[in-house]
Write a protein that holds these residues in place. Structure first.
Motif, PDB file in Angstrom:
ATOM      1  N   UNK A  15       0.807  -1.215   0.000  1.00 53.73           N
ATOM      2  CA  UNK A  15       0.000   0.000   0.000  1.00 53.73           C
ATOM      3  C   UNK A  15       0.842   1.268   0.000  1.00 53.73           C
ATOM      4  N   UNK A  16       2.167   1.104  -0.128  1.00 51.38           N
ATOM      5  CA  UNK A  16       3.045   2.265  -0.039  1.00 51.38           C
ATOM      6  C   UNK A  16       2.742   3.288  -1.126  1.00 51.38           C
ATOM      7  N   UNK A  17       2.571   2.811  -2.362  1.00 50.36           N
ATOM      8  CA  UNK A  17       2.316   3.742  -3.466  1.00 50.36           C
ATOM      9  C   UNK A  17       1.024   4.518  -3.253  1.00 50.36           C
ATOM     10  N   UNK A  18       0.016   3.829  -2.732  1.00 56.86           N
ATOM     11  CA  UNK A  18      -1.271   4.493  -2.493  1.00 56.86           C
ATOM     12  C   UNK A  18      -1.141   5.522  -1.387  1.00 56.86           C
ATOM     13  N   UNK A  19      -0.316   5.209  -0.350  1.00 57.54           N
ATOM     14  CA  UNK A  19      -0.150   6.162   0.744  1.00 57.54           C
ATOM     15  C   UNK A  19       0.646   7.382   0.297  1.00 57.54           C
ATOM     16  N   UNK A  20       1.611   7.154  -0.599  1.00 55.23           N
ATOM     17  CA  UNK A  20       2.393   8.281  -1.107  1.00 55.23           C
ATOM     18  C   UNK A  20       1.567   9.120  -2.075  1.00 55.23           C
ATOM     19  N   UNK A  21       0.798   8.428  -2.921  1.00 52.55           N
ATOM     20  CA  UNK A  21      -0.043   9.116  -3.902  1.00 52.55           C
ATOM     21  C   UNK A  21      -1.496   8.699  -3.696  1.00 52.55           C
ATOM     22  N   UNK A  22      -2.181   9.217  -2.686  1.00 54.90           N
ATOM     23  CA  UNK A  22      -3.572   8.820  -2.416  1.00 54.90           C
ATOM     24  C   UNK A  22      -4.503   9.264  -3.531  1.00 54.90           C
ATOM     25  N   UNK A  23      -5.625   8.584  -3.700  1.00 57.37           N
ATOM     26  CA  UNK A  23      -6.588   8.974  -4.736  1.00 57.37           C
ATOM     27  C   UNK A  23      -7.072  10.405  -4.524  1.00 57.37           C
ATOM     28  N   UNK A  24      -7.279  11.093  -5.628  1.00 57.07           N
ATOM     29  CA  UNK A  24      -7.828  12.445  -5.576  1.00 57.07           C
ATOM     30  C   UNK A  24      -9.203  12.429  -6.251  1.00 57.07           C
ATOM     31  N   UNK A  25     -10.217  12.887  -5.543  1.00 61.00           N
ATOM     32  CA  UNK A  25     -11.591  12.856  -6.041  1.00 61.00           C
ATOM     33  C   UNK A  25     -12.186  14.252  -5.928  1.00 61.00           C
ATOM     34  N   UNK A  26     -12.851  14.675  -6.997  1.00 64.79           N
ATOM     35  CA  UNK A  26     -13.553  15.956  -6.944  1.00 64.79           C
ATOM     36  C   UNK A  26     -14.921  15.803  -7.594  1.00 64.79           C
ATOM     37  N   UNK A  27     -15.916  16.484  -7.040  1.00 65.80           N
ATOM     38  CA  UNK A  27     -17.272  16.494  -7.578  1.00 65.80           C
ATOM     39  C   UNK A  27     -17.558  17.925  -8.033  1.00 65.80           C
ATOM     40  N   UNK A  28     -17.713  18.091  -9.356  1.00 62.14           N
ATOM     41  CA  UNK A  28     -17.790  19.418  -9.974  1.00 62.14           C
ATOM     42  C   UNK A  28     -19.189  19.666 -10.525  1.00 62.14           C
ATOM     43  N   UNK A  29     -19.867  20.675  -9.993  1.00 61.92           N
ATOM     44  CA  UNK A  29     -21.208  21.020 -10.463  1.00 61.92           C
ATOM     45  C   UNK A  29     -21.233  22.293 -11.299  1.00 61.92           C
ATOM     46  N   UNK A  30     -20.066  22.844 -11.643  1.00 58.40           N
ATOM     47  CA  UNK A  30     -20.021  24.121 -12.354  1.00 58.40           C
ATOM     48  C   UNK A  30     -19.556  24.008 -13.806  1.00 58.40           C
ATOM     49  N   UNK A  31     -18.761  23.007 -14.131  1.00 58.01           N
ATOM     50  CA  UNK A  31     -18.158  22.935 -15.467  1.00 58.01           C
ATOM     51  C   UNK A  31     -19.135  22.517 -16.559  1.00 58.01           C
ATOM     52  N   UNK A  32     -20.187  21.788 -16.212  1.00 59.16           N
ATOM     53  CA  UNK A  32     -21.140  21.276 -17.198  1.00 59.16           C
ATOM     54  C   UNK A  32     -22.550  21.730 -16.835  1.00 59.16           C
ATOM     55  N   UNK A  33     -23.322  22.099 -17.849  1.00 53.94           N
ATOM     56  CA  UNK A  33     -24.657  22.633 -17.600  1.00 53.94           C
ATOM     57  C   UNK A  33     -25.673  21.579 -17.195  1.00 53.94           C
ATOM     58  N   UNK A  34     -25.546  20.358 -17.727  1.00 52.30           N
ATOM     59  CA  UNK A  34     -26.603  19.372 -17.536  1.00 52.30           C
ATOM     60  C   UNK A  34     -26.195  18.149 -16.725  1.00 52.30           C
ATOM     61  N   UNK A  35     -24.992  18.102 -16.176  1.00 54.26           N
ATOM     62  CA  UNK A  35     -24.583  16.943 -15.385  1.00 54.26           C
ATOM     63  C   UNK A  35     -23.491  17.330 -14.397  1.00 54.26           C
ATOM     64  N   UNK A  36     -23.308  16.488 -13.410  1.00 59.03           N
ATOM     65  CA  UNK A  36     -22.238  16.651 -12.423  1.00 59.03           C
ATOM     66  C   UNK A  36     -21.024  15.856 -12.884  1.00 59.03           C
ATOM     67  N   UNK A  37     -19.834  16.445 -12.781  1.00 59.07           N
ATOM     68  CA  UNK A  37     -18.613  15.747 -13.164  1.00 59.07           C
ATOM     69  C   UNK A  37     -17.955  15.152 -11.923  1.00 59.07           C
ATOM     70  N   UNK A  38     -17.721  13.854 -11.955  1.00 59.06           N
ATOM     71  CA  UNK A  38     -16.987  13.172 -10.894  1.00 59.06           C
ATOM     72  C   UNK A  38     -15.624  12.797 -11.461  1.00 59.06           C
ATOM     73  N   UNK A  39     -14.570  13.406 -10.916  1.00 61.63           N
ATOM     74  CA  UNK A  39     -13.210  13.194 -11.418  1.00 61.63           C
ATOM     75  C   UNK A  39     -12.424  12.379 -10.408  1.00 61.63           C
ATOM     76  N   UNK A  40     -11.773  11.319 -10.895  1.00 57.13           N
ATOM     77  CA  UNK A  40     -11.004  10.425 -10.027  1.00 57.13           C
ATOM     78  C   UNK A  40      -9.612  10.229 -10.615  1.00 57.13           C
ATOM     79  N   UNK A  41      -8.585  10.542  -9.833  1.00 58.61           N
ATOM     80  CA  UNK A  41      -7.193  10.268 -10.198  1.00 58.61           C
ATOM     81  C   UNK A  41      -6.600   9.389  -9.114  1.00 58.61           C
ATOM     82  N   UNK A  42      -6.070   8.232  -9.501  1.00 55.88           N
ATOM     83  CA  UNK A  42      -5.525   7.320  -8.486  1.00 55.88           C
ATOM     84  C   UNK A  42      -4.514   6.378  -9.115  1.00 55.88           C
ATOM     85  N   UNK A  43      -3.824   5.619  -8.263  1.00 52.86           N
ATOM     86  CA  UNK A  43      -2.933   4.577  -8.751  1.00 52.86           C
ATOM     87  C   UNK A  43      -3.765   3.516  -9.469  1.00 52.86           C
TER      88      UNK A  43
END
Length: 412
Positions: A15-43
């Motif tokens: 789990x070392x790589x995950x602890x060094x680079x933990x997942x990044x998650x954002x929920x964006x309600x402003x970039x798109x007019x008709x849907x919510x953007x769920x962005x996930x960056x992870x190992x």
């Protein structure tokens, strides 16, 4: 003799790589007019896409568009999602759950109250898995056996496909409301269910297994039917009655896998994947490609809800599922898909039914059914376009098969 000293490996090294680079998650309600953007960056790791999609599916969210890429050991994806009514995700609790379930604290998230049945939500349960050849009235017979043995069904889901039925039931003792760990009681139950699942003459006995832990229902039902090789069976006559545009169109070319799926209740969905084996090899034989196509077609068809939808709500009591399924059977109705959920003292059941021959249900039978159970249960009836060209029955707004806010509509 000299002592051999083996090198020490820290158990947390994986789990070392995950602890060094933990997942990044954002929920964006402003970039798109008709849907919510769920962005996930992870190992990147095997199964990561399934885990992300499963979290969104558990919340009854509709994925309208997705961009997924894997660069080296990094996984990056963006999902455009809406709720079942086509709106953006505005509920703060839902957004917070997505960020926790997909983020660094995902291990701390164990349940979603309306989606899973576990020790904390129902006071303990035993999970029963069944798979067998399907026949009219089988779910009613299973429910009756459990009721006679003093087991209460607190939640269940059943799928049918290619004359097979897979079912996961969560039961507890009807007196203590706790999981049943007595091996003698479980053995008696298993024997009776196996006798029941043998079904037709010369048919192989169905399989029954027990678990004290939590099984993700959708994933488990897919696994059970896949292991039963349901993708090899011929399509039932009732499955051929769909419009020609419904049949999934799947082609594989080298490393490119392309899928076109037509939904019964919505527009076409086009998905394009670049895939390979875990060892890095591509699908290079026609046999491999044909098997993948069959498995994907089966996976899509398993999720199709055919027939008339009956949504029932009543105060929970021991033997309720047995009573409801018995009434359906006595009225000549066959269940093609079912879901049962108990929240507090309220039981919510959803059944997709046809007549015993697999044909659409006569509405006179539905009216007789409404009169029979109307005094003790709330009943909502909805038609699917696949089973009728008539407009949908008047009632609640369209929902997915899963329960989501179904209970709230009953209590409103």
């Amino acid at each position: 003799m000299a002592n051999v000293c083996w090198p020490y490996f820290d158990p947390e090294y994986e789990n070392l790589s995950t602890r060094i680079n933990p997942p990044r998650v954002s929920v964006d309600n402003t970039s798109c007019n008709d849907s919510t953007l769920v962005k996930v960056d992870s190992m990147n790791k095997p199964g990561i896409l399934l885990e992300v999609v499963q979290v969104l599916t558990d919340l009854d969210l509709i994925i309208t568009k997705a961009y997924i890429s894997s660069d080296g050991g990094w996984f990056m994806d963006v999902f455009h999602v809406t709720d079942q009514q086509g709106n953006k995700i505005a509920d703060i609790k839902t957004i917070d759950y997505i960020e926790k379930a997909l983020g660094p604290k995902s291990q701390e998230v164990t349940t979603w109250a309306d989606k899973r049945v576990g020790v904390h939500s129902v006071g303990g349960h035993t999970a029963i898995e069944l798979i067998a050849r399907d026949r009219p009235g089988l779910l009613s017979e299973i429910s009756a056996v459990l009721a006679n043995l003093h087991f209460n069904v607190v939640a269940a889901e059943a799928w049918t496909h290619n004359r097979r039925i897979a079912c996961v039931l969560y039961v507890n003792d009807d007196t203590t409301s706790r999981a049943v760990a007595d091996p003698t009681r479980l053995s008696v139950m298993e024997d009776q269910l196996k006798n029941l699942l043998r079904g037709c003459e010369n048919d192989e006995a169905g399989r029954t297994s027990f678990s004290m832990g939590f099984t993700h229902v959708d994933r488990r039902l897919h696994q059970m039917l896949f292991a039963d090789r349901d993708y090899e069976g011929g399509i039932m006559a009732t499955e051929v009655d769909h419009p020609p545009s419904f049949k999934p169109k799947i082609t594989i070319c080298n490393t490119l896998f392309f899928m076109l799926q037509s939904h019964l209740m919505g527009p076409h969905a086009t998905q394009e994947y670049y895939i390979r084996h875990v060892d890095g090899c591509v699908l290079d034989t026609e046999g491999e490609k044909e098997r993948v196509i069959k498995c994907l077609e089966a996976a899509i068809r398993r999720r199709v809800s055919e027939g008339l939808s009956l949504e029932l709500c009543a105060k929970d009591r021991v033997g309720l599922l047995s009573e409801v399924t018995r009434i359906l059977r006595e009225n000549g109705l066959s269940v093609s898909r079912a879901g049962v959920m108990t929240i507090g003292e309220q039981a919510t059941n959803v059944f997709y039914v046809r007549d015993a021959s697999g044909n659409p249900v006569d509405m006179k039978i539905v009216e007789a059914l409404r009169k029979e159970i109307g005094h003790t249960m709330l009943l909502n009836v909805k038609k699917t376009p696949a089973s009728s060209r008539e407009p949908e029955a008047r009632g609640w707004a369209k929902t997915s098969f899963f329960f989501g806010n179904l209970l709230e509509r009953f209590l409103a």
